[in-house]
Design a protein around this motif. Structure first.
Motif, PDB file in Angstrom:
ATOM      1  N   LEU A   1      43.735  58.434  86.210  1.00 43.60           N
ATOM      2  CA  LEU A   1      42.364  58.215  85.754  1.00 43.60           C
ATOM      3  C   LEU A   1      42.184  56.744  85.392  1.00 43.60           C
ATOM      4  O   LEU A   1      42.895  56.230  84.523  1.00 43.60           O
ATOM      5  N   PRO A   2      41.262  56.048  86.042  1.00 41.74           N
ATOM      6  CA  PRO A   2      41.017  54.647  85.682  1.00 41.74           C
ATOM      7  C   PRO A   2      40.503  54.533  84.249  1.00 41.74           C
ATOM      8  O   PRO A   2      39.792  55.411  83.750  1.00 41.74           O
ATOM      9  N   TYR A   3      40.867  53.452  83.600  1.00 41.12           N
ATOM     10  CA  TYR A   3      40.482  53.273  82.201  1.00 41.12           C
ATOM     11  C   TYR A   3      38.968  53.291  82.029  1.00 41.12           C
ATOM     12  O   TYR A   3      38.459  53.837  81.055  1.00 41.12           O
ATOM     13  N   SER A   4      38.253  52.736  82.976  1.00 42.29           N
ATOM     14  CA  SER A   4      36.793  52.678  82.851  1.00 42.29           C
ATOM     15  C   SER A   4      36.153  54.072  82.862  1.00 42.29           C
ATOM     16  O   SER A   4      35.018  54.230  82.432  1.00 42.29           O
ATOM     17  N   LEU A   5      36.898  55.088  83.338  1.00 37.72           N
ATOM     18  CA  LEU A   5      36.353  56.446  83.420  1.00 37.72           C
ATOM     19  C   LEU A   5      36.901  57.384  82.353  1.00 37.72           C
ATOM     20  O   LEU A   5      36.646  58.577  82.403  1.00 37.72           O
ATOM     21  N   THR A   6      37.628  56.857  81.394  1.00 42.29           N
ATOM     22  CA  THR A   6      38.230  57.738  80.391  1.00 42.29           C
ATOM     23  C   THR A   6      37.194  58.459  79.543  1.00 42.29           C
ATOM     24  O   THR A   6      37.465  59.536  79.023  1.00 42.29           O
ATOM     25  N   ALA A   7      36.011  57.906  79.411  1.00 36.10           N
ATOM     26  CA  ALA A   7      34.972  58.555  78.615  1.00 36.10           C
ATOM     27  C   ALA A   7      34.076  59.450  79.463  1.00 36.10           C
ATOM     28  O   ALA A   7      33.210  60.137  78.919  1.00 36.10           O
TER      29      ALA A   7
END
Length: 129
Positions: A48-54
């Motif tokens: 999971l890319p960090y930008s999509l963690t939320a």
């Protein structure tokens, strides 16, 4: 990244959809996998890319990949145990060693299945006597 910026929101939404599509493709590959090594490899290649963690869509997609990989690994282990039960008495030890070697590939998010497989093997051995 400003969350109020509509362009950034759209970019994140587009990236989440792209990640979800990658996850769907990964699930298809996992369903076709015929070995525990392949299932484990496919499971660990997607992150999971960090930008999509939320993002809920991205997390749900990754959870679906993890769940399907776990289910497929359980199916393969059950198949191995059935093959062991049907094996000739002289070939059982060979099948058991091959299974234990295959179970060594269960690492990372699938590592907990190794102890589950061991307990299933013990139950199968006790049942077969």
């Amino acid at each position: 990244m400003a969350l109020r910026d509509p362009v950034d929101k759209n970019m994140l939404r587009m990236e989440a959809r792209r990640f979800a599509a990658r996850c769907e493709a990964q699930v298809s590959s996992i369903e076709r996998a015929d070995s525990l090594r392949e299932v484990s490899r496919l499971m660990t290649t997607i992150m999971l890319p960090y930008s999509l963690t939320a993002d809920d869509v991205a997390r749900d997609s990754l959870r679906l990949v993890q769940t399907r990989a776990e289910d497929r690994a359980r199916e393969l282990i059950q198949e191995q145990l059935q093959n062991l039960a049907r094996a000739d008495e002289n070939q059982r030890e060979k099948h058991k060693r091959a299974m234990l070697d295959a179970w060594a590939n269960l690492t990372g998010p699938l590592g907990h299945l190794r102890s589950w497989a061991q307990s299933k093997l013990l139950a199968a051995e006790q049942q077969n006597g």
